[in-house]
Design an enzyme around this catalytic site. Structure first.
Site, PDB file in Angstrom:
ATOM      1  N   HIS A   1     -55.010  96.671  66.947  1.00  0.00           N
ATOM      2  CA  HIS A   1     -56.139  96.297  67.804  1.00  0.00           C
ATOM      3  C   HIS A   1     -57.057  97.500  67.861  1.00  0.00           C
ATOM      4  O   HIS A   1     -56.596  98.641  67.939  1.00  0.00           O
ATOM      5  CB  HIS A   1     -55.659  95.969  69.223  1.00  0.00           C
ATOM      6  CG  HIS A   1     -56.776  96.002  70.225  1.00  0.00           C
ATOM      7  ND1 HIS A   1     -57.610  94.935  70.437  1.00  0.00           N
ATOM      8  CD2 HIS A   1     -57.228  97.003  71.039  1.00  0.00           C
ATOM      9  CE1 HIS A   1     -58.516  95.263  71.352  1.00  0.00           C
ATOM     10  NE2 HIS A   1     -58.300  96.511  71.725  1.00  0.00           N
TER      11      HIS A   1
ATOM     12  N   THR B   1     -59.768  89.947  61.465  1.00  0.00           N
ATOM     13  CA  THR B   1     -58.600  89.625  62.289  1.00  0.00           C
ATOM     14  C   THR B   1     -57.612  88.703  61.592  1.00  0.00           C
ATOM     15  O   THR B   1     -56.435  88.727  61.901  1.00  0.00           O
ATOM     16  CB  THR B   1     -59.006  88.999  63.642  1.00  0.00           C
ATOM     17  OG1 THR B   1     -59.851  87.884  63.384  1.00  0.00           O
ATOM     18  CG2 THR B   1     -59.712  89.998  64.520  1.00  0.00           C
TER      19      THR B   1
ATOM     20  N   LYS C   1     -49.674  97.284  67.029  1.00  0.00           N
ATOM     21  CA  LYS C   1     -48.983  96.220  67.751  1.00  0.00           C
ATOM     22  C   LYS C   1     -47.493  96.171  67.385  1.00  0.00           C
ATOM     23  O   LYS C   1     -47.059  96.827  66.430  1.00  0.00           O
ATOM     24  CB  LYS C   1     -49.657  94.888  67.444  1.00  0.00           C
ATOM     25  CG  LYS C   1     -51.108  94.818  67.918  1.00  0.00           C
ATOM     26  CD  LYS C   1     -51.706  93.481  67.531  1.00  0.00           C
ATOM     27  CE  LYS C   1     -53.157  93.359  67.911  1.00  0.00           C
ATOM     28  NZ  LYS C   1     -53.710  92.050  67.518  1.00  0.00           N
TER      29      LYS C   1
ATOM     30  N   ASN D   1     -51.297  90.768  63.318  1.00  0.00           N
ATOM     31  CA  ASN D   1     -52.275  91.436  62.457  1.00  0.00           C
ATOM     32  C   ASN D   1     -52.286  92.954  62.626  1.00  0.00           C
ATOM     33  O   ASN D   1     -53.265  93.609  62.347  1.00  0.00           O
ATOM     34  CB  ASN D   1     -53.667  90.832  62.640  1.00  0.00           C
ATOM     35  CG  ASN D   1     -54.238  91.016  64.025  1.00  0.00           C
ATOM     36  OD1 ASN D   1     -53.648  91.706  64.867  1.00  0.00           O
ATOM     37  ND2 ASN D   1     -55.378  90.418  64.281  1.00  0.00           N
TER      38      ASN D   1
ATOM     39  N   ARG E   1     -62.825  99.640  63.182  1.00  0.00           N
ATOM     40  CA  ARG E   1     -62.852  98.188  62.947  1.00  0.00           C
ATOM     41  C   ARG E   1     -63.036  97.877  61.460  1.00  0.00           C
ATOM     42  O   ARG E   1     -62.440  96.940  60.936  1.00  0.00           O
ATOM     43  CB  ARG E   1     -63.899  97.526  63.817  1.00  0.00           C
ATOM     44  CG  ARG E   1     -63.469  97.555  65.303  1.00  0.00           C
ATOM     45  CD  ARG E   1     -64.452  96.915  66.226  1.00  0.00           C
ATOM     46  NE  ARG E   1     -64.526  95.478  66.050  1.00  0.00           N
ATOM     47  CZ  ARG E   1     -63.645  94.597  66.531  1.00  0.00           C
ATOM     48  NH1 ARG E   1     -62.586  95.019  67.207  1.00  0.00           N
ATOM     49  NH2 ARG E   1     -63.816  93.307  66.341  1.00  0.00           N
TER      50      ARG E   1
ATOM     51  N   PHE F   1     -54.358  80.250  73.453  1.00  0.00           N
ATOM     52  CA  PHE F   1     -53.447  81.215  72.839  1.00  0.00           C
ATOM     53  C   PHE F   1     -53.050  82.364  73.769  1.00  0.00           C
ATOM     54  O   PHE F   1     -52.306  83.256  73.368  1.00  0.00           O
ATOM     55  CB  PHE F   1     -54.068  81.789  71.550  1.00  0.00           C
ATOM     56  CG  PHE F   1     -55.409  82.451  71.772  1.00  0.00           C
ATOM     57  CD1 PHE F   1     -55.500  83.776  72.171  1.00  0.00           C
ATOM     58  CD2 PHE F   1     -56.589  81.732  71.581  1.00  0.00           C
ATOM     59  CE1 PHE F   1     -56.733  84.386  72.374  1.00  0.00           C
ATOM     60  CE2 PHE F   1     -57.824  82.330  71.770  1.00  0.00           C
ATOM     61  CZ  PHE F   1     -57.895  83.658  72.172  1.00  0.00           C
TER      62      PHE F   1
END
Length: 136
Positions: A117, A92, A10, A114, A86, A58
């Site tokens: 993804h 998360t 991200k 964070n 993951r 959000f």
């Protein structure tokens, strides 16, 4: 079982210059990178990617964040690639849920920022890979 998953580094991960660190951890886990591209995310792609969150409080801030700077989009392949990434990513919430040794546990600062993804299911992986890498 060999499978594919979509991973995004991200904007916070790109801005903090953590691309190399994150890719090193992916490769050390034994996952192969079959596609990788630095992309600026448009509103349409962001909305399609996060469609399941539309209507949630959000959603607007999520769109604003993911379009705030470039992301690294990658397709990973390997045995149980979805679960493997993951696990590597961590929870998360980097402060309260991600354990040390994970990307988020070691490098993350807060829930929205964070770093990464990863697809959460085979169906999500197929949809997300088609969205981010249509020819793959």
């Amino acid at each position: 079982m060999t499978e594919r998953t979509l991973v995004l580094i991200k904007p916070d991960g790109v801005q903090r210059r953590l691309i190399g660190e994150i890719i090193s951890r992916i490769e050390a886990k034994g996952l192969a990178i079959v596609a990788l591209e630095l992309k600026n995310v448009g509103d349409d792609t962001a909305r399609a990617h996060y469609a399941e969150h539309e209507g949630k409080p959000f959603f607007a801030s999520l769109l604003e964040f993911i379009t705030s700077g470039p992301v690294v989009a990658a397709v990973l392949e390997g045995p149980r690639a979805i679960a493997a990434f993951r696990q590597l990513a961590g929870g998360t919430d980097p402060v309260e849920k991600a354990i040390p040794g994970t990307i988020r546990g070691d490098l993350g600062l807060e829930t929205q920022f964070n770093l990464v993804h990863g697809s959460d299911s085979p169906d999500s992986a197929a949809r997300e890979i088609a969205l981010w890498f249509p020819g793959l």
